[in-house]
Design an enzyme around this catalytic site. Structure first.
Site, short mmCIF file in Angstrom:
data_model
loop_
_atom_site.label_atom_id
_atom_site.label_comp_id
_atom_site.label_asym_id
_atom_site.label_seq_id
_atom_site.Cartn_x
_atom_site.Cartn_y
_atom_site.Cartn_z
CE LYS A 53 58.44 -0.67 -3.16
NZ LYS A 53 57.32 0.10 -3.15
CD GLN A 97 54.36 0.94 -1.32
OE1 GLN A 97 55.31 1.06 -1.60
NE2 GLN A 97 53.59 -0.12 -1.86
CG ASP A 120 57.31 5.46 -6.92
OD1 ASP A 120 57.89 4.45 -7.10
OD2 ASP A 120 56.73 5.89 -5.62
#
Ligand code: GUN
Length: 299
Positions: A53, A97, A120
């Site tokens: 990412k 994460q 997200d």
């Protein structure tokens, strides 16, 4: 035989468009999109995801901030970091994460991320916006958003009246996927481990999305002829035929069987997987455009 939906190719197109738009935003508004990725602990799979990412963010011309906390970090430490990132005008997207270590309340951390930086799409504000169809200001979770782009490549943008069956009801994939399909005028069924006669429910689907995390659970005779099949699963299984101790990746769909019935199907790997990271970049760019009060590109 089904058309193989090439997620790598579509993801490549999304990334090319993100790069172009990021360059335009910098030139016209002096704004460089910034993505902060936070990882706690040393879980090897998470390390790999997070590294890719951060790398992709740099490749897109973003400011890429990578924050690593030790596995025994306390919740207060992570709270402080998220609050700093919330207040930092150079950062437009924050990704913590998951999973987080046991001593940290993941739910609390997710809800602490400012909704306008929650790329997200996990915060209650963004979940609520998606559920009420406020897609113009929401962030949609990356995997369902990427799956939707693949479906649109096959079926077009208006999916009116099509039967969509989503197998799996997670907050990260199943539920947001169902909401996106509903917003596109599908008749949506969410099926799960308690669903009665799952094969016949699946057989009703013009669009079948598998997100259960069980290797090759969905068999060929569950697929309606001509259906669009989106396989979100990524499962590592033993592959003794490749040598001792070797493994391979399979989806939630038995591909070799399903491709005989389906109209179009995503492979694993190379289907939905590459789309997730591409949509994270798209969401970060979107966030930066909103912050700069400039038009948000469509993907
Ligand atoms: N862990 C596995 N997938 C994801 C994701 O999409 N977002 C975050 N934050 N963590 C993950």
């Amino acid at each position: 035989m089904a058309e193989r939906i090439d997620g790598k190719e579509v993801a490549g197109e999304v990334i090319a468009s993100v790069k172009k738009e990021a360059a335009r935003l910098l030139k016209e508004k002096g704004v460089q999109p910034g993505l902060a990725v936070v990882i706690v602990g040393e879980d090897p799979a998470s390390q790999v995801y997070v590294a890719s990412k951060s790398r992709m963010a740099k490749e897109c011309g973003f400011l890429s901030a990578h924050h690593e906390l030790p596995a025994d970090a306390g919740e207060a430490e992570l709270v402080r970091l998220v609050e700093e990132l919330n207040a930092d005008p150079k950062i437009h997207g924050i990704l913590v994460q998951l999973p987080l270590p046991k001593q940290i309340d993941a739910g609390r951390i997710i809800q602490l991320i400012a909704p306008e930086k929650d790329v997200d799409g996990f915060s209650f504000v963004n979940v609520g916006k998606l559920g009420t169809g406020e897609l113009g200001t929401a962030f949609v979770p990356c995997t369902p958003a990427g799956s939707m782009l693949l479906i649109e490549r096959v079926r077009g943008k208006d999916l009116s009246g099509l039967n969509a069956v989503v197998v799996g009801r997670s907050n990260i994939v199943g539920k947001p996927m169902a909401n996106l399909l509903l917003a596109a005028n599908c008749t949506v069924t969410i099926a799960h481990s308690r669903t009665k006669d799952l094969p016949s429910v699946a057989r009703n689907a013009d669009i079948l999305v598998a997100a259960v995390g069980r290797p090759e659970m969905i068999r060929g005779d569950w697929v309606k002829p001509g259906a669009t099949v989106i396989d979100v699963g990524i499962n590592r299984i033993p592959a003794p035929e490749r040598g001792e101790g070797k493994t391979r990746l399979v989806g939630d769909v038995a591909y070799a069987e399903a491709e005989k019935a389906a109209g179009a199907i995503t492979p694993v790997p190379g289907g939905v997987g590459p789309m997730t990271i591409a949509m994270l970049m798209a969401n970060t760019l979107t966030s930066a455009c909103r912050a700069a009060w400039t038009e948000v590109p469509e993907f």
